[in-house]
Design an enzyme around this catalytic site. Sequence first.
Site, PDB file in Angstrom:
ATOM      1  N   GLY A   1      43.967  44.152  38.014  1.00 24.02           N
ATOM      2  CA  GLY A   1      43.671  45.472  37.453  1.00 24.02           C
ATOM      3  C   GLY A   1      44.935  46.181  37.000  1.00 24.02           C
TER       4      GLY A   1
ATOM      5  N   ILE B   1      33.907  52.448  44.956  1.00 23.92           N
ATOM      6  CA  ILE B   1      32.860  52.301  43.938  1.00 23.92           C
ATOM      7  C   ILE B   1      31.466  52.461  44.546  1.00 23.92           C
ATOM      8  CG2 ILE B   1      34.225  50.946  42.289  1.00 23.92           C
ATOM      9  CD1 ILE B   1      32.744  48.415  43.353  1.00 23.92           C
TER      10      ILE B   1
ATOM     11  N   THR C   1      34.466  35.556  38.346  1.00 21.19           N
ATOM     12  CA  THR C   1      35.320  34.426  38.703  1.00 21.19           C
ATOM     13  C   THR C   1      34.640  33.081  38.433  1.00 21.19           C
ATOM     14  OG1 THR C   1      36.270  33.313  40.635  1.00 21.19           O
ATOM     15  CG2 THR C   1      34.450  34.789  41.075  1.00 21.19           C
ATOM     16  N   ASP C   2      35.461  32.051  38.200  1.00 22.90           N
ATOM     17  CA  ASP C   2      34.918  30.687  38.052  1.00 22.90           C
ATOM     18  C   ASP C   2      34.266  30.201  39.346  1.00 22.90           C
ATOM     19  OD1 ASP C   2      37.235  30.284  39.581  1.00 22.90           O
ATOM     20  OD2 ASP C   2      38.162  28.860  38.197  1.00 22.90           O
ATOM     21  N   GLU C   3      34.587  30.842  40.479  1.00 23.89           N
ATOM     22  CA  GLU C   3      34.053  30.367  41.763  1.00 23.89           C
ATOM     23  C   GLU C   3      32.536  30.510  41.861  1.00 23.89           C
ATOM     24  OE1 GLU C   3      36.130  31.187  45.351  1.00 23.89           O
ATOM     25  OE2 GLU C   3      38.087  31.135  44.382  1.00 23.89           O
TER      26      GLU C   3
ATOM     27  N   TYR D   1      32.615  35.052  49.632  1.00 25.17           N
ATOM     28  CA  TYR D   1      33.264  35.701  48.482  1.00 25.17           C
ATOM     29  C   TYR D   1      32.519  35.361  47.188  1.00 25.17           C
ATOM     30  CZ  TYR D   1      36.386  36.157  44.476  1.00 25.17           C
ATOM     31  OH  TYR D   1      36.888  36.445  43.231  1.00 25.17           O
TER      32      TYR D   1
ATOM     33  N   LYS E   1      30.003  37.616  44.702  1.00 25.26           N
ATOM     34  CA  LYS E   1      30.402  37.817  43.297  1.00 25.26           C
ATOM     35  C   LYS E   1      29.264  37.329  42.368  1.00 25.26           C
ATOM     36  CE  LYS E   1      33.862  38.921  41.623  1.00 25.26           C
ATOM     37  NZ  LYS E   1      34.342  40.264  41.181  1.00 25.26           N
TER      38      LYS E   1
ATOM     39  N   TYR F   1      46.516  23.424  52.850  1.00 21.13           N
ATOM     40  CA  TYR F   1      45.221  23.112  53.472  1.00 21.13           C
ATOM     41  C   TYR F   1      44.810  21.676  53.146  1.00 21.13           C
ATOM     42  CZ  TYR F   1      44.547  28.258  53.797  1.00 21.13           C
ATOM     43  OH  TYR F   1      44.660  29.596  54.047  1.00 21.13           O
TER      44      TYR F   1
ATOM     45  N   ASN G   1      47.098  21.489  44.454  1.00 25.76           N
ATOM     46  CA  ASN G   1      47.877  22.455  45.240  1.00 25.76           C
ATOM     47  C   ASN G   1      49.253  21.896  45.623  1.00 25.76           C
ATOM     48  OD1 ASN G   1      45.740  24.215  45.114  1.00 25.76           O
ATOM     49  ND2 ASN G   1      44.886  23.579  47.091  1.00 25.76           N
TER      50      ASN G   1
HETATM   51  P1  NAD Z   1      43.025  42.349  44.434  1.00 22.83           P
HETATM   52  O1  NAD Z   1      42.515  42.027  45.789  1.00 22.83           O
HETATM   53  O2  NAD Z   1      44.483  42.232  44.149  1.00 22.83           O
HETATM   54  O3  NAD Z   1      42.606  43.834  44.024  1.00 22.83           O
HETATM   55  C1  NAD Z   1      41.331  44.374  44.299  1.00 22.83           C
HETATM   56  C2  NAD Z   1      41.412  45.881  44.073  1.00 22.83           C
HETATM   57  O4  NAD Z   1      40.111  46.437  44.294  1.00 22.83           O
HETATM   58  C3  NAD Z   1      42.376  46.583  45.037  1.00 22.83           C
HETATM   59  O5  NAD Z   1      43.136  47.529  44.348  1.00 22.83           O
HETATM   60  C4  NAD Z   1      41.432  47.262  46.037  1.00 22.83           C
HETATM   61  O6  NAD Z   1      41.976  48.426  46.628  1.00 22.83           O
HETATM   62  C5  NAD Z   1      40.246  47.580  45.135  1.00 22.83           C
HETATM   63  N1  NAD Z   1      38.985  47.730  45.885  1.00 22.83           N
HETATM   64  C6  NAD Z   1      38.458  46.888  46.813  1.00 22.83           C
HETATM   65  N2  NAD Z   1      37.270  47.362  47.253  1.00 22.83           N
HETATM   66  C7  NAD Z   1      37.048  48.523  46.573  1.00 22.83           C
HETATM   67  C8  NAD Z   1      35.984  49.461  46.577  1.00 22.83           C
HETATM   68  N3  NAD Z   1      34.920  49.302  47.374  1.00 22.83           N
HETATM   69  N4  NAD Z   1      36.064  50.524  45.749  1.00 22.83           N
HETATM   70  C9  NAD Z   1      37.155  50.712  44.941  1.00 22.83           C
HETATM   71  N5  NAD Z   1      38.192  49.856  44.909  1.00 22.83           N
HETATM   72  C10 NAD Z   1      38.133  48.762  45.710  1.00 22.83           C
HETATM   73  O7  NAD Z   1      42.166  41.443  43.446  1.00 22.83           O
HETATM   74  P2  NAD Z   1      42.518  40.734  42.076  1.00 22.83           P
HETATM   75  O8  NAD Z   1      43.027  39.381  42.358  1.00 22.83           O
HETATM   76  O9  NAD Z   1      43.265  41.674  41.239  1.00 22.83           O
HETATM   77  O10 NAD Z   1      41.042  40.554  41.493  1.00 22.83           O
HETATM   78  C11 NAD Z   1      40.443  41.552  40.664  1.00 22.83           C
HETATM   79  C12 NAD Z   1      39.083  41.065  40.192  1.00 22.83           C
HETATM   80  O11 NAD Z   1      39.244  39.844  39.465  1.00 22.83           O
HETATM   81  C13 NAD Z   1      38.109  40.761  41.312  1.00 22.83           C
HETATM   82  O12 NAD Z   1      36.832  41.190  40.926  1.00 22.83           O
HETATM   83  C14 NAD Z   1      38.138  39.239  41.436  1.00 22.83           C
HETATM   84  O13 NAD Z   1      36.921  38.749  41.909  1.00 22.83           O
HETATM   85  C15 NAD Z   1      38.395  38.841  40.006  1.00 22.83           C
HETATM   86  N6  NAD Z   1      39.110  37.567  39.805  1.00 22.83           N
HETATM   87  C16 NAD Z   1      40.242  37.293  40.475  1.00 22.83           C
HETATM   88  C17 NAD Z   1      40.930  36.108  40.205  1.00 22.83           C
HETATM   89  C18 NAD Z   1      42.235  35.742  40.903  1.00 22.83           C
HETATM   90  O14 NAD Z   1      42.699  34.614  40.768  1.00 22.83           O
HETATM   91  N7  NAD Z   1      42.861  36.657  41.618  1.00 22.83           N
HETATM   92  C19 NAD Z   1      40.416  35.195  39.269  1.00 22.83           C
HETATM   93  C20 NAD Z   1      39.227  35.517  38.607  1.00 22.83           C
HETATM   94  C21 NAD Z   1      38.591  36.712  38.876  1.00 22.83           C
HETATM   95  O1  DAU Z   2      39.259  30.751  40.959  1.00 22.26           O
HETATM   96  C1  DAU Z   2      39.392  32.143  40.935  1.00 22.26           C
HETATM   97  C2  DAU Z   2      39.626  32.621  42.345  1.00 22.26           C
HETATM   98  O2  DAU Z   2      40.939  32.211  42.696  1.00 22.26           O
HETATM   99  C3  DAU Z   2      39.463  34.117  42.507  1.00 22.26           C
HETATM  100  O3  DAU Z   2      38.135  34.466  42.227  1.00 22.26           O
HETATM  101  C4  DAU Z   2      39.842  34.546  43.932  1.00 22.26           C
HETATM  102  O4  DAU Z   2      39.786  35.953  44.060  1.00 22.26           O
HETATM  103  C5  DAU Z   2      41.253  34.074  44.212  1.00 22.26           C
HETATM  104  O5  DAU Z   2      41.607  34.382  45.541  1.00 22.26           O
HETATM  105  C6  DAU Z   2      41.371  32.567  43.987  1.00 22.26           C
HETATM  106  O6  DAU Z   2      40.644  31.809  44.985  1.00 22.26           O
HETATM  107  P1  DAU Z   2      41.258  30.483  45.630  1.00 22.26           P
HETATM  108  O7  DAU Z   2      40.612  30.256  46.930  1.00 22.26           O
HETATM  109  O8  DAU Z   2      41.286  29.367  44.655  1.00 22.26           O
HETATM  110  O9  DAU Z   2      42.796  31.007  45.802  1.00 22.26           O
HETATM  111  P2  DAU Z   2      43.843  30.882  47.004  1.00 22.26           P
HETATM  112  O10 DAU Z   2      45.130  31.373  46.446  1.00 22.26           O
HETATM  113  O11 DAU Z   2      43.343  31.482  48.266  1.00 22.26           O
HETATM  114  O12 DAU Z   2      43.944  29.318  47.205  1.00 22.26           O
HETATM  115  C7  DAU Z   2      44.289  28.444  46.130  1.00 22.26           C
HETATM  116  C8  DAU Z   2      44.237  27.025  46.660  1.00 22.26           C
HETATM  117  O13 DAU Z   2      45.304  26.858  47.595  1.00 22.26           O
HETATM  118  C9  DAU Z   2      42.974  26.689  47.416  1.00 22.26           C
HETATM  119  O14 DAU Z   2      42.633  25.337  47.184  1.00 22.26           O
HETATM  120  C10 DAU Z   2      43.358  26.873  48.880  1.00 22.26           C
HETATM  121  C11 DAU Z   2      44.820  26.481  48.897  1.00 22.26           C
HETATM  122  N1  DAU Z   2      45.670  27.181  49.904  1.00 22.26           N
HETATM  123  C12 DAU Z   2      45.633  28.537  49.951  1.00 22.26           C
HETATM  124  C13 DAU Z   2      46.416  29.218  50.857  1.00 22.26           C
HETATM  125  C14 DAU Z   2      46.370  30.742  50.939  1.00 22.26           C
HETATM  126  C15 DAU Z   2      46.519  26.441  50.715  1.00 22.26           C
HETATM  127  O15 DAU Z   2      46.565  25.203  50.645  1.00 22.26           O
HETATM  128  N2  DAU Z   2      47.290  27.117  51.624  1.00 22.26           N
HETATM  129  C16 DAU Z   2      47.267  28.473  51.738  1.00 22.26           C
HETATM  130  O16 DAU Z   2      47.983  29.030  52.617  1.00 22.26           O
END
Ligand code: NAD
Ligand code: DAU
Length: 328
Positions: A13, A55, A117-119, A141, A145, A198, A240
């Site tokens: 964001g 929200i 998310t792709d998840e 999660y 979503k 992991y 990874n």
């Molecule tokens: P993040 O955890 O860094 O940020 C989430 C934000 O949402 C924070 O600022 C938190 O304070 C706010 N928040 C949480 N609950 C809330 C609520 N109830 N009301 C208002 N604000 C709230 O997450 P991110 O990695 O920036 O992800 C943002 C979005 O993108 C999410 O919807 C996530 O599912 C999606 N997304 C993330 C990834 C990734 O790899 N990080 C990939 C694809 C999609």
């Molecule tokens: O694919 C999009 C998603 O990617 C988002 O929707 C999620 O919000 C975001 O957290 C992320 O999910 P993942 O589970 O893929 O991300 P994470 O960084 O937690 O882990 C990435 C990969 O690395 C996963 O296979 C788990 C592994 N991992 C993660 C951590 C934190 C490790 O091996 N060791 C670790 O300590």
Amino acid sequence: MRLLVCGGAGFIGSNFVRVRVRDFGDELVVLDKLTYAGRRENLQDVAHEFVHGSIEDAQVVAAAMDGADAVVNFAAETHVDRSIAEPDAFVTTHALGTYVLLEAARAQQVRYVQVSTDEVYGSIAQGSFTESSPLDPSSPYSATKAGADLLVGSYHHTFGLQTLICRGSNNYGPYQYPEKLIPLMILNALHGDRLPVYGDGMNVRNWLFVEDFARGIGHVLEHGAPGEVYNVGGPDESTNIEVVRAIIDAVGADEDLIEFVTDRPGHDRRYSLGSEKVRALGWEAQMRFHDGLRSTVDWYRDNAWWWEPIRSGDYRAYYERQYGRALG
Ligand code: NAD
Ligand code: DAU
């Protein structure tokens, strides 16, 4: 354009807000609950109006949305491991929070973009998911979503609300909280802490630089067709263990820091997104993973002011619970 950005103080964001103000001159209102992942520091260099609230709070949401041309919803709980340990907040924020936002958008007739998310598609052994692949989420999660995505779709189908859904692959880049793989490994490598991989480390993720995702979401907001879903995937896939080795190389750390630890329950093996639909709208990822990872390592190395308060606060307790060892 005047945009209401929910969850704009988090990782993606805040990058989105920065891109929209810098490159498009938008007027931004950020509504954020400021959970552990949301930080005012993430937005300290960018002009915006800030509303502290959640929200799920209909009154706060209605007031914040007043006068907006569109709402973009990033607000979420985002860490899969936390959803396994404590799912409650995931259900509340993703189900109730999305519902409250949709009701406000419907009342005020505001275009609505859901960041997803792709998840939600689950794991895929070969090939890539398209927007018509079935939803098959694995964790609390991704299941919550997916539920939010279905609710968003229903507001288009039933009430004619102008909705758009962007499903992104794994993002990386500046301002990502160090519970996620890449920033966790960078900071641990910089500090000489163990690097917890992991399972066998062969899970595959489809990496997308955060500014590319931010531009993709803006592109869908401006050019997407209401009611549609758009995948926004990164240009490169990597296991990874390859990611961890590349970080070790960039930091100049020791390979012996790698530690294979107990696997995540229900761990998805591979994610892969086909992004032809958003490409047809004119979006392309600009950053290849090799270059983006190097610049991300540099950003963390140069911005200790950003992560030092995190590494010395509650995060230490989280880390000990999650990995059964203290940070060094
Ligand atoms: P993040 O955890 O860094 O940020 C989430 C934000 O949402 C924070 O600022 C938190 O304070 C706010 N928040 C949480 N609950 C809330 C609520 N109830 N009301 C208002 N604000 C709230 O997450 P991110 O990695 O920036 O992800 C943002 C979005 O993108 C999410 O919807 C996530 O599912 C999606 N997304 C993330 C990834 C990734 O790899 N990080 C990939 C694809 C999609
Ligand atoms: O694919 C999009 C998603 O990617 C988002 O929707 C999620 O919000 C975001 O957290 C992320 O999910 P993942 O589970 O893929 O991300 P994470 O960084 O937690 O882990 C990435 C990969 O690395 C996963 O296979 C788990 C592994 N991992 C993660 C951590 C934190 C490790 O091996 N060791 C670790 O300590």
